[in-house]
Design a protein around this motif. Structure first.
Motif, PDB file in Angstrom:
ATOM      1  N   LYS A   1      -1.357 -17.692  11.198  1.00 56.38           N
ATOM      2  CA  LYS A   1      -1.176 -17.322   9.793  1.00 56.38           C
ATOM      3  C   LYS A   1       0.271 -17.558   9.405  1.00 56.38           C
ATOM      4  CE  LYS A   1      -1.781 -13.624   6.600  1.00 56.38           C
ATOM      5  NZ  LYS A   1      -0.798 -12.837   6.043  1.00 56.38           N
ATOM      6  N   ASP A   2       0.475 -18.183   8.280  1.00 59.15           N
ATOM      7  CA  ASP A   2       1.801 -18.421   7.744  1.00 59.15           C
ATOM      8  C   ASP A   2       2.218 -17.180   6.961  1.00 59.15           C
ATOM      9  OD1 ASP A   2       3.279 -21.277   6.140  1.00 59.15           O
ATOM     10  OD2 ASP A   2       4.030 -19.248   6.247  1.00 59.15           O
ATOM     11  N   ASP A   3       3.397 -16.603   7.260  1.00 56.37           N
ATOM     12  CA  ASP A   3       3.831 -15.376   6.601  1.00 56.37           C
ATOM     13  C   ASP A   3       4.102 -15.546   5.111  1.00 56.37           C
ATOM     14  OD1 ASP A   3       3.590 -13.825   8.874  1.00 56.37           O
ATOM     15  OD2 ASP A   3       5.655 -14.195   9.497  1.00 56.37           O
ATOM     16  N   ASP A   4       4.238 -16.792   4.627  1.00 57.46           N
ATOM     17  CA  ASP A   4       4.477 -17.024   3.207  1.00 57.46           C
ATOM     18  C   ASP A   4       3.188 -17.038   2.399  1.00 57.46           C
ATOM     19  OD1 ASP A   4       7.182 -17.191   3.546  1.00 57.46           O
ATOM     20  OD2 ASP A   4       7.163 -19.361   3.849  1.00 57.46           O
ATOM     21  N   TYR A   5       2.056 -16.899   3.064  1.00 59.66           N
ATOM     22  CA  TYR A   5       0.781 -16.969   2.382  1.00 59.66           C
ATOM     23  C   TYR A   5      -0.058 -15.741   2.691  1.00 59.66           C
ATOM     24  CZ  TYR A   5       1.911 -21.768   1.346  1.00 59.66           C
ATOM     25  OH  TYR A   5       2.519 -22.878   0.862  1.00 59.66           O
ATOM     26  N   ASP A   6      -0.959 -15.423   1.790  1.00 63.08           N
ATOM     27  CA  ASP A   6      -1.851 -14.284   1.967  1.00 63.08           C
ATOM     28  C   ASP A   6      -3.220 -14.686   1.427  1.00 63.08           C
ATOM     29  OD1 ASP A   6      -2.685 -11.740   2.588  1.00 63.08           O
ATOM     30  OD2 ASP A   6      -1.895 -10.833   0.768  1.00 63.08           O
ATOM     31  N   ASN A   7      -4.271 -14.193   2.064  1.00 63.27           N
ATOM     32  CA  ASN A   7      -5.596 -14.567   1.570  1.00 63.27           C
ATOM     33  C   ASN A   7      -5.876 -13.879   0.249  1.00 63.27           C
ATOM     34  OD1 ASN A   7      -5.985 -12.014   2.499  1.00 63.27           O
ATOM     35  ND2 ASN A   7      -7.601 -12.501   3.925  1.00 63.27           N
ATOM     36  N   TYR A  29       2.514 -16.109  -2.642  1.00 62.44           N
ATOM     37  CA  TYR A  29       2.794 -15.016  -3.559  1.00 62.44           C
ATOM     38  C   TYR A  29       4.252 -14.618  -3.471  1.00 62.44           C
ATOM     39  CZ  TYR A  29       2.642 -11.900   0.486  1.00 62.44           C
ATOM     40  OH  TYR A  29       2.893 -11.297   1.692  1.00 62.44           O
ATOM     41  N   PHE A  30       4.704 -13.891  -4.489  1.00 60.97           N
ATOM     42  CA  PHE A  30       6.091 -13.447  -4.543  1.00 60.97           C
ATOM     43  C   PHE A  30       6.148 -11.969  -4.882  1.00 60.97           C
ATOM     44  CE2 PHE A  30       6.075 -17.956  -5.416  1.00 60.97           C
ATOM     45  CZ  PHE A  30       6.975 -18.389  -4.455  1.00 60.97           C
ATOM     46  N   ASN A  31       7.195 -11.313  -4.398  1.00 59.81           N
ATOM     47  CA  ASN A  31       7.426  -9.900  -4.659  1.00 59.81           C
ATOM     48  C   ASN A  31       8.330  -9.775  -5.871  1.00 59.81           C
ATOM     49  OD1 ASN A  31       6.038  -8.731  -2.343  1.00 59.81           O
ATOM     50  ND2 ASN A  31       7.614  -9.751  -1.148  1.00 59.81           N
ATOM     51  N   VAL A  32       7.858  -9.030  -6.871  1.00 62.92           N
ATOM     52  CA  VAL A  32       8.656  -8.773  -8.057  1.00 62.92           C
ATOM     53  C   VAL A  32       8.980  -7.280  -8.052  1.00 62.92           C
ATOM     54  CG1 VAL A  32       8.733  -8.853 -10.571  1.00 62.92           C
ATOM     55  CG2 VAL A  32       7.537 -10.652  -9.290  1.00 62.92           C
ATOM     56  N   LYS A  33      10.236  -6.978  -7.753  1.00 63.01           N
ATOM     57  CA  LYS A  33      10.683  -5.584  -7.719  1.00 63.01           C
ATOM     58  C   LYS A  33      11.044  -5.177  -9.142  1.00 63.01           C
ATOM     59  CE  LYS A  33      13.092  -4.167  -4.255  1.00 63.01           C
ATOM     60  NZ  LYS A  33      14.208  -3.928  -3.310  1.00 63.01           N
ATOM     61  N   ILE A  34      10.460  -4.072  -9.599  1.00 65.67           N
ATOM     62  CA  ILE A  34      10.646  -3.644 -10.987  1.00 65.67           C
ATOM     63  C   ILE A  34      11.237  -2.241 -11.040  1.00 65.67           C
ATOM     64  CG2 ILE A  34       9.472  -3.112 -13.164  1.00 65.67           C
ATOM     65  CD1 ILE A  34       7.426  -5.279 -12.409  1.00 65.67           C
ATOM     66  N   ASP A  35      12.336  -2.110 -11.785  1.00 70.18           N
ATOM     67  CA  ASP A  35      12.929  -0.808 -12.092  1.00 70.18           C
ATOM     68  C   ASP A  35      12.403  -0.430 -13.470  1.00 70.18           C
ATOM     69  OD1 ASP A  35      14.437   1.348 -12.947  1.00 70.18           O
ATOM     70  OD2 ASP A  35      16.360   0.471 -12.380  1.00 70.18           O
ATOM     71  N   PRO A  36      11.509   0.587 -13.547  1.00 71.68           N
ATOM     72  CA  PRO A  36      10.915   0.929 -14.840  1.00 71.68           C
ATOM     73  C   PRO A  36      11.912   1.546 -15.826  1.00 71.68           C
ATOM     74  CG  PRO A  36      10.005   2.303 -13.098  1.00 71.68           C
ATOM     75  CD  PRO A  36      10.951   1.341 -12.455  1.00 71.68           C
ATOM     76  N   ASN A  37      13.081   1.948 -15.336  1.00 71.56           N
ATOM     77  CA  ASN A  37      14.144   2.445 -16.218  1.00 71.56           C
ATOM     78  C   ASN A  37      13.656   3.593 -17.110  1.00 71.56           C
ATOM     79  OD1 ASN A  37      16.725   2.507 -17.292  1.00 71.56           O
ATOM     80  ND2 ASN A  37      16.343   0.889 -18.772  1.00 71.56           N
ATOM     81  N   ASN A  38      12.800   4.442 -16.529  1.00 70.84           N
ATOM     82  CA  ASN A  38      12.257   5.580 -17.288  1.00 70.84           C
ATOM     83  C   ASN A  38      12.259   6.863 -16.457  1.00 70.84           C
ATOM     84  OD1 ASN A  38      10.218   5.160 -15.459  1.00 70.84           O
ATOM     85  ND2 ASN A  38       8.603   4.797 -16.972  1.00 70.84           N
ATOM     86  N   GLY A  39      13.059   6.878 -15.395  1.00 72.81           N
ATOM     87  CA  GLY A  39      13.138   8.060 -14.550  1.00 72.81           C
ATOM     88  C   GLY A  39      12.164   8.064 -13.384  1.00 72.81           C
ATOM     89  N   GLU A  49       1.862 -17.277  -6.946  1.00 71.74           N
ATOM     90  CA  GLU A  49       2.659 -18.409  -7.409  1.00 71.74           C
ATOM     91  C   GLU A  49       2.063 -19.053  -8.662  1.00 71.74           C
ATOM     92  OE1 GLU A  49       4.777 -22.186  -5.335  1.00 71.74           O
ATOM     93  OE2 GLU A  49       2.705 -21.817  -4.762  1.00 71.74           O
ATOM     94  N   GLY A  50       2.925 -19.229  -9.668  1.00 72.74           N
ATOM     95  CA  GLY A  50       2.507 -19.893 -10.898  1.00 72.74           C
ATOM     96  C   GLY A  50       1.797 -19.008 -11.890  1.00 72.74           C
ATOM     97  N   ASP A  86      10.808 -14.677  -5.606  1.00 70.59           N
ATOM     98  CA  ASP A  86      10.961 -13.233  -5.670  1.00 70.59           C
ATOM     99  C   ASP A  86      11.925 -12.909  -6.810  1.00 70.59           C
ATOM    100  OD1 ASP A  86       9.323 -12.870  -3.443  1.00 70.59           O
ATOM    101  OD2 ASP A  86      11.009 -12.780  -2.045  1.00 70.59           O
ATOM    102  N   LEU A  87      11.684 -11.780  -7.485  1.00 73.16           N
ATOM    103  CA  LEU A  87      12.533 -11.366  -8.605  1.00 73.16           C
ATOM    104  C   LEU A  87      12.859  -9.886  -8.487  1.00 73.16           C
ATOM    105  CD1 LEU A  87      10.487 -13.002 -11.524  1.00 73.16           C
ATOM    106  CD2 LEU A  87      12.676 -13.812 -10.638  1.00 73.16           C
TER     107      LEU A  87
END
Length: 94
Positions: A1-7, A29-39, A49-50, A86-87
């Motif tokens: 299994k390639d670690d950059d891919y997921d089923n 796939y990519f990880n998008v880390k989100i700060d909701p900025n609401n506490g 991807e895409g 990733d973002l």
């Protein structure tokens, strides 16, 4: 299994009544880390991807979603942005 891919999908709910061939399909796939900025706490959203970033499901009483900003640069990231890396984003409210 390639670690950059997921089923994406493994659907074995159907009863098998005859021989069949299954083919694995993989997606980056990519990880998008989100700060909701609401506490509330930051979280990570997995986006294939895409695919579009889309609008957040977070809320901030008395405010409405204005935009995402890239954490380090402050650049505005549109909800229509197609994800290819990733973002780290912060939600801006108005």
């Amino acid at each position: 299994k390639d670690d950059d891919y997921d089923n994406i999908v493994w659907d074995f709910a159907s009863v098998v009544t005859q021989d069949m061939t299954l083919t694995a399909m993989w997606a980056n796939y990519f990880n998008v880390k989100i700060d909701p900025n609401n506490g509330t706490k930051e979280y990570t959203k997995i986006i294939y991807e895409g695919k579009m970033l889309g609008t957040p499901t977070d809320s901030n009483p008395g405010f409405r979603f204005k935009e995402y900003q890239e954490r380090e640069t402050g650049d505005i990231i549109l909800i229509s942005t197609l994800v290819y890396s990733d973002l780290e984003l912060v939600i801006v409210w108005e």
